[in-house]
Scaffold this active site. Structure first.
Site, PDB file in Angstrom:
ATOM      1  CB  SER A  20      -0.890  -0.005   1.243  1.00 32.59           C
ATOM      2  OG  SER A  20      -1.623   1.194   1.308  1.00 32.59           O
ATOM      3  CB  SER A  69       6.098  12.563   6.558  1.00 29.17           C
ATOM      4  OG  SER A  69       4.975  12.965   7.318  1.00 29.17           O
ATOM      5  CB  CYS A 129      -0.497   5.584   9.065  1.00 31.94           C
ATOM      6  SG  CYS A 129       0.245   6.987   8.191  1.00 31.94           S
ATOM      7  CB  THR A 192       7.291   3.143   7.622  1.00 34.75           C
ATOM      8  OG1 THR A 192       6.218   3.921   8.151  1.00 34.75           O
ATOM      9  CG2 THR A 192       7.109   2.967   6.128  1.00 34.75           C
ATOM     10  N   GLY A 243      11.323  -3.596   2.714  1.00 40.40           N
ATOM     11  CA  GLY A 243      12.615  -3.579   2.026  1.00 40.40           C
ATOM     12  C   GLY A 243      12.881  -4.722   1.074  1.00 40.40           C
TER      13      GLY A 243
END
Lengths: 302, 267
Positions: A20, A69, A129, A192, A243
């Site tokens: 996503s 961001s 998020c 993340t 990654g």
């Protein structure tokens, strides 16, 4: 050779999805990737109302990674239904919509609205998020609030529900157990890692929003570790990400326990990355006489 | 995405044109044929994973017949330092052409082309195209180029060879007007009127330019922002624009730009 996997009721013809926020709504990459060949397309985080996103700079390059961001910029669920889902429905690929909200009711509203939309195969619930003030990570960093969101979403839709987990927690396994108990059909991991960069010439944070989410090869070992721990904690299938640049990276996740993988940041560097990963997995299976991808899932635990 | 290519193209020329500035030409016929002035290439500076991202670099010029596409870049960081090492015969991984470029002028319009520093690079492709399709009106085109020093000014001779009237500005006064190119343009527009202005440069230059041009001419500017994917997926390269209804919203430099109408930009 069987590459098919079942992610909580989502039938994927192979284990390679797009992550996503890194693949737009598919059409951005359709000139490079035959979407029919992907295991699944996971679209950008979608909110009830349009969100403009954060001020710029929104992205910074870091050692073997990027810090972003974006702030969940998206046109809102109605525009996604009207403009983007019909396009994706033309392809023979399961579409998973990532949903995000400030309040539990937002997630519930999104789940209800997307239930029954043509082409939607499942929901990925973004409780991780790092780039929005409210919601997001605030839900995902605590096992109880994570479970509350998933329980409510589960009750609001017939679609498979995937909880997307954050690595910014003390025990990701505890959050995974909690969302599994609450009815999640699968989990995606990892979102993340919260990070920041300072511009020493300006003597200020580089990103306008100060902090951002780290992705790319830099985070991969953290992500593989998270998959390993969560595989031991829950029975539901895992989608591993963080990654993945090549098939060998993806195989690490699968061997750690992921039934499927998602390619993210790599697509920015190589638009064809997801298919390169898929073809590399096929080559590995051929070279090693593996007839079924399921024989590799979690094999490193044996 | 029709007409966008991602391949490794052979380097046919790579040389320093000024201290810290390099010209890189690739044998890339389909890109040369399909690109328009103002578009950019997303260039992978090395095969490694660090630095990770591609670098967006505007097309300096494209030779459609010769199949060559060239970029002019400043060696500024780790990525461009690695790129500076490639040699003729090596291959460079390029994604492009990308973005929306400049609109060519209508017949007879009085045109100003304004560029600062390395940011002027894409204007050469524009000038070459204008010469091809707008040749009979070349005397209605004024070119203004600026740089810190005369040495750092890209390609003044080339522009004059193409037959354009060129005024230059240098910060240190080593050539032409002493000051910025935006200041030079402001002085010039006191006694010349323009119907259309093309510009390229950093935001402070664009702000001065915006004040200098006034409401009359159509102004197209190329905008820079930190970029990720280059194809409109990651939404990193946002810039503020005013929509048709007047509301301020984000556009994305890679897909909606890099060339915008100045009146739409919120600088």
């Amino acid at each position: 050779m069987n590459l098919g996997v079942d992610i909580g009721g989502i039938k994927m013809k192979n284990p390679v999805a797009t992550a996503s926020g890194t693949f737009g709504y598919g059409r951005e990459y359709a000139g490079f990737v035959d979407l029919n060949r992907l295991g699944a397309v996971v679209v950008k985080g979608t909110t009830l109302l349009p969100r403009p996103g954060n001020p710029t700079p929104r992205i910074a390059e870091t050692p073997a990674g990027i810090l972003n961001s974006i702030g969940l910029e998206n046109p809102g669920v109605e525009a996604v239904i009207e403009r983007h889902l019909p396009y994706l429905a033309r392809f023979d690929v399961p579409v998973i919509v990532n949903i995000a909200g400030d309040r539990v009711e937002d997630y519930v509203g999104l789940a209800a609205r997307l239930d029954g939309q043509p082409g939607v195969a499942g929901l990925e619930v973004n409780i991780s998020c790092p780039n929005v003030e409210k919601g997001g990570l605030a839900f995902g960093s605590d096992p109880d609030s994570a479970a509350e969101v998933i329980r409510e979403v589960r009750a609001a839709t017939r679609l498979p529900v995937i909880a997307k987990l954050s690595p910014n927690v003390t025990s990701i396994a505890a959050v995974a157990e909690s969302v599994a108990m609450a009815g999640a059909d699968a989990v995606s991991l990892i979102n993340t890692l919260l990070g920041m960069v300072i511009d020493v010439n300006a003597r200020r944070p580089l990103l306008a929003n100060v902090m951002g989410g780290l992705s790319g090869p830099a985070v991969r070992p953290v992500a593989v570790r998270a998959v390993w721990q969560v595989f031991r904690a829950v029975k539901i299938p895992l989608i591993g990400m963080g990654g993945i640049m090549c098939a060998e990276d993806a195989l690490q996740f699968i061997m750690a326990g992921a039934s499927a993988v998602a390619v993210g940041t790599a697509s920015f560097v190589n638009p064809r990355a997801a298919l390169d990963v898929l073809e590399g997995i096929e080559a590995y299976m051929r070279d090693n006489n593996i007839g079924d991808i399921k024989d590799l899932i979690g094999i490193a635990h044996a | 995405m029709a007409g966008v290519y991602n391949k490794k193209y052979p380097v046919v020329k790579h040389e320093e044109t000024a201290p810290g500035q390099r010209l890189l030409c690739l044998d890339a016929p389909e890109i040369a044929l399909g690109s328009a002035p103002g578009q950019f290439l997303h260039v992978r500076c090395s095969e490694g994973r660090d630095p990770l991202l591609r670098r967006p670099i505007s097309i300096h010029f494209a030779e459609r017949e010769g199949g060559r596409v060239c970029i002019l870049y400043r060696v500024a960081g780790r990525g461009t330092s690695l790129l500076a090492r490639v040699a003729p015969g090596d291959h460079v991984d390029v994604l492009g052409p990308l973005g929306r470029g400049y609109t060519l002028p209508s017949a007879g319009e009085r045109v100003a082309v304004v560029g600062g520093g390395i940011g002027a690079a894409p204007l050469f492709f524009l000038l070459a195209e204008m010469r091809k399709y707008y040749g009979r009106y070349l005397d209605r085109v004024s070119v203004f180029l600026g740089a810190h020093t005369l040495e750092a000014l890209p390609g003044a001779a080339l522009i004059r060879e193409m037959g354009y009237h060129l005024d230059i500005a240098t910060d240190d006064g080593s050539g032409g007007f002493k000051g910025t190119v935006a200041d030079l343009f402001r002085e010039a527009s006191g006694n010349r009127t323009f119907d259309r202005v093309y510009a390229c440069g950093p935001p402070p230059m664009l702000r001065v330019l915006a004040a200098a041009v006034g409401p009359g001419p159509a102004v197209e500017v190329s905008v820079e922002e930190r970029m990720g994917c280059g194809v409109g997926a990651c939404l990193s390269c946002a810039c503020r624009v005013r929509s048709a209804g007047g509301a301020v919203e984000y556009a994305h430099v890679c897909r909606d730009g890099p060339v915008f109408n100045l009146k739409d930009l919120v600088l």
